[in-house]
Design a protein around this motif. Structure first.
Motif, PDB file in Angstrom:
ATOM      1  N   ASP A 214       0.837  -1.196   0.000  1.00 41.29           N
ATOM      2  CA  ASP A 214       0.000   0.000   0.000  1.00 41.29           C
ATOM      3  C   ASP A 214       0.880   1.257   0.000  1.00 41.29           C
ATOM      4  O   ASP A 214       2.105   1.174  -0.086  1.00 41.29           O
ATOM      5  CB  ASP A 214      -0.982  -0.022   1.176  1.00 41.29           C
ATOM      6  CG  ASP A 214      -0.295  -0.016   2.537  1.00 41.29           C
ATOM      7  OD1 ASP A 214       0.875   0.403   2.651  1.00 41.29           O
ATOM      8  OD2 ASP A 214      -0.953  -0.434   3.518  1.00 41.29           O
ATOM      9  N   GLU A 215       0.243   2.401   0.121  1.00 47.52           N
ATOM     10  CA  GLU A 215       0.951   3.684   0.074  1.00 47.52           C
ATOM     11  C   GLU A 215       1.949   3.848   1.224  1.00 47.52           C
ATOM     12  O   GLU A 215       2.891   4.619   1.132  1.00 47.52           O
ATOM     13  CB  GLU A 215      -0.054   4.855   0.096  1.00 47.52           C
ATOM     14  CG  GLU A 215      -1.004   4.896  -1.090  1.00 47.52           C
ATOM     15  CD  GLU A 215      -2.143   3.879  -0.994  1.00 47.52           C
ATOM     16  OE1 GLU A 215      -2.492   3.424   0.118  1.00 47.52           O
ATOM     17  OE2 GLU A 215      -2.675   3.523  -2.066  1.00 47.52           O
ATOM     18  N   LYS A 216       1.729   3.129   2.304  1.00 48.15           N
ATOM     19  CA  LYS A 216       2.622   3.216   3.475  1.00 48.15           C
ATOM     20  C   LYS A 216       3.752   2.181   3.415  1.00 48.15           C
ATOM     21  O   LYS A 216       4.541   2.087   4.345  1.00 48.15           O
ATOM     22  CB  LYS A 216       1.811   3.032   4.761  1.00 48.15           C
ATOM     23  CG  LYS A 216       0.792   4.133   4.983  1.00 48.15           C
ATOM     24  CD  LYS A 216      -0.022   3.860   6.230  1.00 48.15           C
ATOM     25  CE  LYS A 216      -1.098   4.927   6.379  1.00 48.15           C
ATOM     26  NZ  LYS A 216      -1.941   4.674   7.547  1.00 48.15           N
ATOM     27  N   GLY A 217       3.790   1.396   2.341  1.00 51.07           N
ATOM     28  CA  GLY A 217       4.837   0.394   2.197  1.00 51.07           C
ATOM     29  C   GLY A 217       4.548  -0.918   2.909  1.00 51.07           C
ATOM     30  O   GLY A 217       5.424  -1.762   3.050  1.00 51.07           O
ATOM     31  N   LYS A 218       3.326  -1.100   3.357  1.00 51.91           N
ATOM     32  CA  LYS A 218       2.934  -2.334   4.047  1.00 51.91           C
ATOM     33  C   LYS A 218       2.323  -3.308   3.034  1.00 51.91           C
ATOM     34  O   LYS A 218       1.641  -2.898   2.096  1.00 51.91           O
ATOM     35  CB  LYS A 218       1.896  -2.048   5.144  1.00 51.91           C
ATOM     36  CG  LYS A 218       2.388  -1.066   6.194  1.00 51.91           C
ATOM     37  CD  LYS A 218       3.474  -1.676   7.026  1.00 51.91           C
ATOM     38  CE  LYS A 218       3.907  -0.703   8.107  1.00 51.91           C
ATOM     39  NZ  LYS A 218       5.243  -0.946   8.582  1.00 51.91           N
TER      40      LYS A 218
ATOM     41  N   ASP B 197      10.812   3.009  -1.773  1.00 54.33           N
ATOM     42  CA  ASP B 197      10.143   4.310  -1.926  1.00 54.33           C
ATOM     43  C   ASP B 197      10.196   4.786  -3.378  1.00 54.33           C
ATOM     44  O   ASP B 197      10.109   5.963  -3.668  1.00 54.33           O
ATOM     45  CB  ASP B 197      10.735   5.357  -0.975  1.00 54.33           C
ATOM     46  CG  ASP B 197      12.200   5.661  -1.268  1.00 54.33           C
ATOM     47  OD1 ASP B 197      12.786   5.012  -2.150  1.00 54.33           O
ATOM     48  OD2 ASP B 197      12.749   6.556  -0.601  1.00 54.33           O
TER      49      ASP B 197
END
Length: 188
Positions: free
Chosen positions: A53-57, A93
């Motif tokens: 997801d957008e948070k890198g999870k 990122d």
């Protein structure tokens, strides 16, 4: 095209994981393939944004329209897949729209032939002599799911096969059962 077999021996699967540990991308390819039952064409078209997801999870599941059948499919990422995703994309990122299995030569996904080479090199390194191909991942998933007690009708649905007998033959169970009849017949 030669008929490929599932990897039946769990020790060989673990040995392949060890061989692939040095390349997190290749390890994820293997782990995702043997734990999802997806076709290699659907695996190779995945993007980074499909798995994190957008948070890198890691995402909880993946949704796709199968390339071969045109049918929609959703499957949750199990613990082992999530771990492999995190190991591969830890602190990522970059461009979330890039291919998940990016080639070293640019912003394209590795080819089916490159995936075949990765799998064959790892299989040969651990002493597997059966014909191994990209479809081996899918067949390995089905074989071990069936052996663990998953109903053949569920696997038939996962694979979009027309009949349970097709699924049995596809994952190599029919031949194993025939072989066992011969092996266990010790008359006289």
């Amino acid at each position: 095209m030669e008929l490929v077999q599932p990897i039946r021996d769990e020790k060989k699967i673990k040995a392949m994981v060890k061989v692939l540990l040095s390349n997190k991308r290749d390890l994820l390819l293997f782990i995702l393939g043997i734990n999802s039952g997806l076709r290699i064409s659907d695996i190779l078209k995945m993007k980074v944004s499909d798995v994190i997801d957008e948070k890198g999870k890691p995402r909880q599941y993946y949704e796709l329209k199968e390339e071969k059948t045109g049918k929609y499919k959703r499957f949750p990422f199990g613990e082992r897949i999530q771990k492999a995703i995190m190991d591969y994309l830890k602190d990522y990122d970059g461009d979330r729209d890039r291919p998940l299995f990016a080639s070293r030569k640019g912003n394209k996904a590795i080819t089916r032939q490159q995936a075949w080479q990765i799998l064959n090199d790892a299989a040969r390194a651990v002493g597997i002599e059966d014909n191994i191909g990209t479809h081996t991942l899918r067949k390995t998933f089905g074989y071990h799911a069936y052996r663990s007690g998953i109903d053949i009708a569920i696997l038939q649905k996962i694979f979009n096969h027309s009949a349970p007998s097709v699924t049995m033959r596809y994952i190599g169970i029919t031949q194993d059962e025939i072989d066992n009849v011969y092996i266990n017949m010790n008359l006289g």
